[in-house]
Design an enzyme around this catalytic site. Structure first.
Site, PDB file in Angstrom:
ATOM      1  N   HIS A  93       0.761  -1.163  -0.171  1.00  0.00           N
ATOM      2  CA  HIS A  93       0.079  -0.044  -0.008  1.00  0.00           C
ATOM      3  C   HIS A  93       0.903   1.248  -0.062  1.00  0.00           C
ATOM      4  O   HIS A  93       0.185   2.336  -0.241  1.00  0.00           O
ATOM      5  CB  HIS A  93      -0.987   0.027   1.267  1.00  0.00           C
ATOM      6  CG  HIS A  93      -0.452   0.248   2.305  1.00  0.00           C
ATOM      7  ND1 HIS A  93      -0.159  -0.764   3.373  1.00  0.00           N
ATOM      8  CD2 HIS A  93       0.051   1.320   3.212  1.00  0.00           C
ATOM      9  CE1 HIS A  93       0.386  -0.279   4.282  1.00  0.00           C
ATOM     10  NE2 HIS A  93       0.426   1.110   4.287  1.00  0.00           N
ATOM     11  N   ASP A 144      -0.032  -7.759   1.206  1.00  0.00           N
ATOM     12  CA  ASP A 144       0.460  -6.215   1.495  1.00  0.00           C
ATOM     13  C   ASP A 144       1.962  -6.288   1.594  1.00  0.00           C
ATOM     14  O   ASP A 144       2.819  -5.188   2.559  1.00  0.00           O
ATOM     15  CB  ASP A 144      -0.023  -5.732   2.913  1.00  0.00           C
ATOM     16  CG  ASP A 144       0.037  -3.996   2.949  1.00  0.00           C
ATOM     17  OD1 ASP A 144       0.136  -3.563   1.872  1.00  0.00           O
ATOM     18  OD2 ASP A 144      -0.332  -3.433   3.825  1.00  0.00           O
ATOM     19  N   SER A 147       4.647   2.549   7.915  1.00  0.00           N
ATOM     20  CA  SER A 147       4.255   1.505   7.189  1.00  0.00           C
ATOM     21  C   SER A 147       5.474   1.006   6.109  1.00  0.00           C
ATOM     22  O   SER A 147       6.070   1.749   5.541  1.00  0.00           O
ATOM     23  CB  SER A 147       3.212   1.674   6.135  1.00  0.00           C
ATOM     24  OG  SER A 147       1.985   1.705   6.762  1.00  0.00           O
TER      25      SER A 147
END
Length: 407
Positions: free
Chosen positions: A151, A184, A266
């Site tokens: 992402h 992911d 992230s």
């Protein structure tokens, strides 16, 4: 990075910081109200006449008071200076500066982990047609292969640019080697990089609840940020698809930690106290995220490295990772578990004898209490793994998990 709130007084009204008695008080009957700092418009205060014949005496007394006051003030100032510079008083300012601490960080300390890891953690900046974003990553090869979240870079997959910022301030453009939206995970290649320091990958299967861990990344564009905490839970099923909370497209079998993880973390590493990467920081729980950019509330989630390592290896070698599948679609069962709503023809479930309407309550040794738990459990395995599936009626079947190419 924050805002302050100021409180202002309303004209003519008592302010929150005004001392008592500094606002208008009611006057006597027949007179308007007066106050220490304001008078009603046009109001004239009455001044009593000065008594006659005492002016010189008052002036003389005032002069004497001033003289005595001046002498007292001078004497007080001298005494105060003398006491302040009393050689017998102890002052922190007179203490010698401590010697510089040049000893190495204690083994297993956050300081040691940070010193080992920071040079291998990068900030990732992505610019697309619709805007810009940023995240984190970590170097797995000296020629510039970097692991991050899908992402973080998915916006550049359909046209956009990726820039990597290393800890020493050097930058490089990068391209996508491969990505797996379902887990992911993505790997990018930084251009023109050599001799980059690489991380050591650890075993997430060895983690214990309560074990200390460190998170490193670039929260809110603050590169090289180090936070610490513990492993709060293991095998936590987490949907990382924030836009579709009921979607099973991206369900992680996550490590839960209270180490602060914020937007921008992230793709960064979750590290054990030996300086080994045991997870990839990917998601946070934030109940107020709908109001704006979410922040840490002490509940963060990372993809376990044992699961991520297989996907990373497939991306590096082929560019096409495989998603592990059971070959069913599931929904929540009324009494708990995952109810089969559809069986894929020729898939692992059909070959094992599973049928529509069956309720799965156990997958191997793991209790299944929801559909997301089953999805997370399946994705924690590898294609070709054999698993015993237990149903609500007590039956068990043996399934050999399949794999579907993604990316």
């Amino acid at each position: 990075m924050g805002s302050t709130t100021a409180q202002f007084d309303t004209p003519g009204q008592p302010g929150p910081f005004s001392p008592p008695g500094q606002h208008g008080q009611p006057g006597q009957p027949g007179q308007p109200g007066t106050g220490a700092f304001y008078l009603p418009p046009g109001y004239q205060s009455s001044v009593p006449p000065r008594p006659k014949g005492r002016g010189k005496i008052v002036a003389g007394v005032a002069a004497l008071v001033l003289l005595v006051g001046g002498l007292s003030g001078g004497l007080g100032g001298y005494l105060g200076y003398t006491f302040a510079n009393d050689s017998s008083a102890v002052s922190s300012l007179d203490s010698p500066r401590p010697a510089s601490q040049t000893s190495n960080a204690a083994p297993g300390s956050v300081e040691e982990v940070a010193a080992k890891m920071l040079q291998s953690v990068v900030q990732i900046q992505v610019v697309t047609r619709s805007g810009a974003g940023e995240g984190s990553g970590f170097v797995i090869s000296s020629n510039g292969q970097i692991v991050t979240n899908n992402h973080v870079i998915e916006g550049a997959a359909s046209g956009g640019s990726i820039k990597v910022v290393f800890q020493d301030g050097k930058t490089a453009t990068a391209k996508i080697l491969g990505r797996d939206p379902s887990s992911d995970i993505a790997v990018i290649q930084a251009d023109g990089v050599s001799n980059a320091p690489v991380v050591q990958l650890g075993n997430s299967g060895d983690l214990k609840i309560g074990q200390s861990v460190v998170a490193i990344g670039s929260p809110f564009e603050l590169s090289g940020t180090v936070t610490s905490g513990i492993v709060s839970s293991l095998n936590r099923p987490v949907s990382a698809d924030g836009d579709s909370p009921n979607s099973q497209a991206t369900v992680l079998n996550a490590i839960q930690t209270d180490a602060a993880i914020n937007p921008g973390n992230s793709g960064g590493p979750l590290v054990n106290m030996q300086g080994q990467v045991v997870g990839i920081n990917s998601a946070i729980y934030s109940p107020n995220s709908a109001r704006g950019q979410a922040g840490s509330v002490g509940i963060g989630f990372a993809i376990p490295m044992d699961q991520a390592r297989r996907t990373i290896d497939e991306i590096v070698k082929t560019g096409k990772p495989k998603q592990t599948v059971l070959g069913v679609e599931v929904r929540e069962a009324q009494d708990g578990g995952a109810q089969v709503s559809k069986v894929t023809a020729g898939g692992a479930a059909e070959k094992a004898g599973l049928k529509e309407g069956d309720v799965i309550t156990k997958f191997g040794d793991r209790r299944i209490d929801s559909s997301d738990t089953l999805v997370a459990a399946v994705r924690s395995k590898a294609p070709g793994d054999k698993v015993t599936v237990t149903l609500s009626d007590g039956r068990t079947v043996e399934a050999t998990l399949g794999g579907v190419e993604v990316g």
